[in-house]
Enzyme design. Structure first.
Site, PDB file in Angstrom:
ATOM      1  N   HIS A 130       0.833  -1.213   0.000  1.00 14.32           N
ATOM      2  CA  HIS A 130       0.000   0.000   0.000  1.00 14.32           C
ATOM      3  C   HIS A 130       0.866   1.260   0.000  1.00 14.32           C
ATOM      4  O   HIS A 130       0.603   2.207  -0.749  1.00 14.32           O
ATOM      5  CB  HIS A 130      -0.922  -0.019   1.224  1.00 14.32           C
ATOM      6  CG  HIS A 130      -1.676   1.253   1.449  1.00 14.32           C
ATOM      7  ND1 HIS A 130      -2.966   1.445   1.020  1.00 14.32           N
ATOM      8  CD2 HIS A 130      -1.307   2.408   2.071  1.00 14.32           C
ATOM      9  CE1 HIS A 130      -3.366   2.659   1.362  1.00 14.32           C
ATOM     10  NE2 HIS A 130      -2.373   3.266   2.004  1.00 14.32           N
ATOM     11  N   GLU A 131       1.891   1.267   0.844  1.00 11.06           N
ATOM     12  CA  GLU A 131       2.758   2.446   0.914  1.00 11.06           C
ATOM     13  C   GLU A 131       3.563   2.616  -0.380  1.00 11.06           C
ATOM     14  O   GLU A 131       3.792   3.740  -0.840  1.00 11.06           O
ATOM     15  CB  GLU A 131       3.688   2.339   2.120  1.00 11.06           C
ATOM     16  CG  GLU A 131       2.972   2.285   3.461  1.00 11.06           C
ATOM     17  CD  GLU A 131       1.982   3.415   3.666  1.00 11.06           C
ATOM     18  OE1 GLU A 131       2.192   4.511   3.092  1.00 11.06           O
ATOM     19  OE2 GLU A 131       0.978   3.205   4.377  1.00 11.06           O
ATOM     20  N   HIS A 134       1.472   4.393  -2.853  1.00 14.57           N
ATOM     21  CA  HIS A 134       1.498   5.852  -2.679  1.00 14.57           C
ATOM     22  C   HIS A 134       2.720   6.454  -3.380  1.00 14.57           C
ATOM     23  O   HIS A 134       2.637   7.512  -4.009  1.00 14.57           O
ATOM     24  CB  HIS A 134       1.549   6.208  -1.191  1.00 14.57           C
ATOM     25  CG  HIS A 134       0.209   6.215  -0.526  1.00 14.57           C
ATOM     26  ND1 HIS A 134      -0.865   6.920  -1.012  1.00 14.57           N
ATOM     27  CD2 HIS A 134      -0.221   5.606   0.621  1.00 14.57           C
ATOM     28  CE1 HIS A 134      -1.901   6.756  -0.213  1.00 14.57           C
ATOM     29  NE2 HIS A 134      -1.542   5.956   0.784  1.00 14.57           N
ATOM     30  N   GLU A 198      -6.269   7.374  -0.757  1.00 15.30           N
ATOM     31  CA  GLU A 198      -6.225   6.134   0.007  1.00 15.30           C
ATOM     32  C   GLU A 198      -6.916   4.995  -0.741  1.00 15.30           C
ATOM     33  O   GLU A 198      -6.414   3.871  -0.782  1.00 15.30           O
ATOM     34  CB  GLU A 198      -6.868   6.321   1.388  1.00 15.30           C
ATOM     35  CG  GLU A 198      -6.036   7.128   2.369  1.00 15.30           C
ATOM     36  CD  GLU A 198      -4.662   6.534   2.609  1.00 15.30           C
ATOM     37  OE1 GLU A 198      -4.540   5.297   2.718  1.00 15.30           O
ATOM     38  OE2 GLU A 198      -3.696   7.304   2.670  1.00 15.30           O
TER      39      GLU A 198
END
Length: 297
Positions: A130-131, A134, A198
């Site tokens: 997930h990071e 980003h 997100e």
């Protein structure tokens, strides 16, 4: 669609900033506001990642790492077709994580000790993915710029009482309203951008790790931990809350106007829907992930 939404929100933030400059000092105020924005963004572009990591007492994970975290990040970065980011560990019991950096070549992923202790390997991998999403989507740069704009808008609004131009145009009541409403509007736009990004990072992260249910499970566990374990550094620096995968400030779980994150329930539901549309082979991998619920390491 999310990228269009983000672009529109960024345009709204810019228009708000320049509009405040005009209200303060007319056309010359626009030029001043633009100059302030450029200066603040240049500074934050080069220094904000170091400042945030230092603020949260993050320690670099070196090549002698025995936990396997660094190797995991390297493998997932290859899956995402990204350069290897720097890896940091944060000394807090709250399970959480964030990414920072001005671009993929100068990025960092930071996870907490609480995350390492309370999540399974598959769940940690999903959080890291997930990071990395980003970073791949350049959300770290977008949020850095919006945070800088929000700070500059608050600064200009506080200057309003010291500029005669704003009082001549708006009167004392209008100037006081500007001081209150302008930072509020900036914060709302910043939160809207964060929430939009997100959802996109959840989808991309699930693709990077190969299993939406790993991330869904991780989000639920992190939400439970964040709701009962304090992150004192984040509480002292709430402006960084939007960076974390789950709000570290004990926010309500439902979507709220002032929340920096979407509802965890909504994010998990979207990931489950995504998992329902994937191939049988990936479904087998999901089941394997559910069978490995033990703690990290």
């Amino acid at each position: 669609m999310n990228y269009v939404k983000t672009a529109m929100l960024m345009a709204a933030m810019t228009a708000l900033f320049l509009g405040i400059g005009y209200l303060l000092a007319g056309t010359s105020g626009i030029a001043i506001a633009f100059a302030v924005a450029v200066a603040m963004n240049v500074f934050s572009w080069w220094n904000s990642d170091k400042m945030v990591l230092r603020m949260h007492n993050a320690h670099p994970v070196d090549e002698n790492d025995r936990s396997g975290l660094r190797q995991m990040v390297a493998e997932l970065a290859r899956n995402a077709d990204l350069p290897m980011p720097a890896v940091y560990l944060i000394d807090t019991d709250q399970p959480n994580a964030f990414a920072t950096g001005r671009n993929p070549e100068n990025a960092a992923v930071a996870v907490t000790r609480g995350l390492m202790r309370s999540l399974s390997r598959e769940e940690v991998a999903a959080v890291v993915a997930h990071e990395l999403a980003h970073i791949k989507n350049r959300d770290t740069a977008i949020m850095m710029v919006t945070a800088t704009f929000a700070g500059a808008i608050s600064m200009l609004a506080n200057f309003a009482l010291f500029f005669g131009g704003s009082r001549e145009r708006m009167g004392l009541i209008g100037t006081l309203a500007l001081m209150i409403l302008a930072p509020l509007a900036a914060a709302l736009v910043q939160m809207a951008i964060s929430r939009t990004r997100e959802y996109a990072a959840d989808r991309e992260g699930a693709m990077i790790c190969g299993n939406p249910m790993w991330l869904a499970s991780a989000l639920e566990r992190i939400q439970q931990g964040a709701a009962r374990i304090d992150n004192n550094t984040a509480e002292r620096n709430p402006a960084t809350a939007h960076m974390f995968i789950i709000n570290p400030l004990h926010a309500h779980s439902h979507d709220k106007l002032f929340s920096t994150h979407p509802s965890t329930e909504n994010r998990v539901a979207a990931l489950r829907e995504m998992a329902g549309s994937i191939s049988p082979r990936t479904e087998a991998r999901q089941q394997q992930g559910r069978d490995h619920d033990g703690p990290w390491g």
